[in-house]
Design an enzyme around this catalytic site. Structure first.
Site, PDB file in Angstrom:
ATOM      1  CE  LYS A  91       4.630   4.549   0.867  1.00  0.00           C
ATOM      2  NZ  LYS A  91       5.575   3.485   0.238  1.00  0.00           N
ATOM      3  N   PRO A 117       0.760  -1.264  -0.140  1.00  0.00           N
ATOM      4  CG  PRO A 117      -0.743  -1.393   1.628  1.00  0.00           C
ATOM      5  CD  PRO A 117       0.391  -2.026   1.089  1.00  0.00           C
ATOM      6  CD  GLU A 118       3.315   2.988  -4.228  1.00  0.00           C
ATOM      7  OE1 GLU A 118       3.233   4.105  -4.502  1.00  0.00           O
ATOM      8  OE2 GLU A 118       4.056   2.161  -4.753  1.00  0.00           O
ATOM      9  NE  ARG A 162      10.348  -1.404  -4.739  1.00  0.00           N
ATOM     10  CZ  ARG A 162       9.540  -0.627  -4.124  1.00  0.00           C
ATOM     11  NH1 ARG A 162       9.861   0.371  -3.180  1.00  0.00           N
ATOM     12  NH2 ARG A 162       8.209  -0.715  -4.334  1.00  0.00           N
TER      13      ARG A 162
END
Length: 271
Positions: free
Chosen positions: A57, A2-3, A260
């Site tokens: 976050k 989740p961002e 990434r």
């Protein structure tokens, strides 16, 4: 993972069920998360929830006694359910409210966190060094240009650095750089003011759109009522390596940057 938009969508979903209501119990079935759930987390019992905020976050559940800090980790989710809803696998924590609802934390991979703090936000070790919120007035081209001055790192890595700006994770960094026409490997300190103005605007636009559409649905994310997000339908580059660019038809490149996956169009995005 989740961002920022997914965490904000979660906040918006749970806040109306918590704010102004009193906590009846905190049930911890498995305390072995990213950090062990502290005994002090029980201090929330009997408290009235004053507000539910988001910083980067992290979700912050405020009471007069202190603040519960929640991080969803890689696969965590929070759902508001009737109190008698049967417990399922990976349902590690219940925050039971006196209004007959329960805030249930589910986390299959257990990289999330449920912590307690009585420190001011600016003094908490997880929060004190965070950069500005990307949707706030504090995040603008002049700020970003000053923050990037002299930096030789790739612009994408800087955009994902929480000390520079919080909450712009891999999905939205890929998308914002594509929208701004900036190559992800461009040397951060050499990106000119005009392109940084466009980049900050695109970050704000893309994050706002993602929040409105309920976040991005990948492997694990569902929002507070269990529904998926729909922003995945709008992605131009993320997860599309080897496919054609939506703007020019050129094949999208895929590389590893900062460990990434990074996808970009070598024609539309320049250094």
């Amino acid at each position: 993972m989740p961002e920022l938009p997914e965490v904000e969508v979660t906040r918006q979903g749970i806040a109306p069920h918590l704010e102004g209501n009193r906590v009846e119990a905190l049930i911890v079935r498995n305390a072995n998360l990213r950090w062990p759930v502290p005994e002090l987390a029980q201090n929330i019992v009997g408290q009235t929830i004053l507000g539910v905020r988001r910083r980067a976050k992290y979700l912050l559940i405020d009471t007069q006694a202190g603040t519960t800090i929640v991080h969803l980790g890689m696969s965590g989710s929070l759902r508001v359910l009737p109190k008698n809803t049967p417990v399922e696998k990976h349902d590690h924590i219940d925050l039971v409210m006196q209004n007959g609802r329960v805030l249930r934390f589910n986390d299959p991979r257990r990289f999330g966190a449920w912590l307690w703090s009585e420190l001011p936000e600016a003094a908490h070790p997880l929060l004190e060094k965070l950069g500005p919120e990307p949707l706030s007035a504090a995040f603008h081209a002049d700020y970003l240009q000053a923050a990037l001055k002299g930096k030789k790192k790739a612009i994408k890595l800087c955009l994902m650095d929480n000390a520079i700006v919080v909450g712009v994770g891999n999905i939205y960094a890929n998308e914002a750089l594509f929208a701004a026409g900036i190559h992800p490997e461009a040397e951060a300190g050499k990106v000119d003011a005009e392109r940084l103005t466009l980049l900050t605007a695109e970050v704000k636009t893309i994050l706002t759109q993602a929040i409105k559409q309920g976040g991005t649905t990948l492997k694990d994310f569902t929002n507070a009522d269990g529904k998926p997000g729909y922003f995945a339908q709008k992605l131009h580059v993320y997860g599309r390596g080897g496919e054609t660019c939506t703007e020019c038809g050129h094949l999208l490149s895929e590389i590893r940057l900062g460990q990434r996956t990074t996808v970009f169009c070598s024609l539309c995005q320049t250094k």
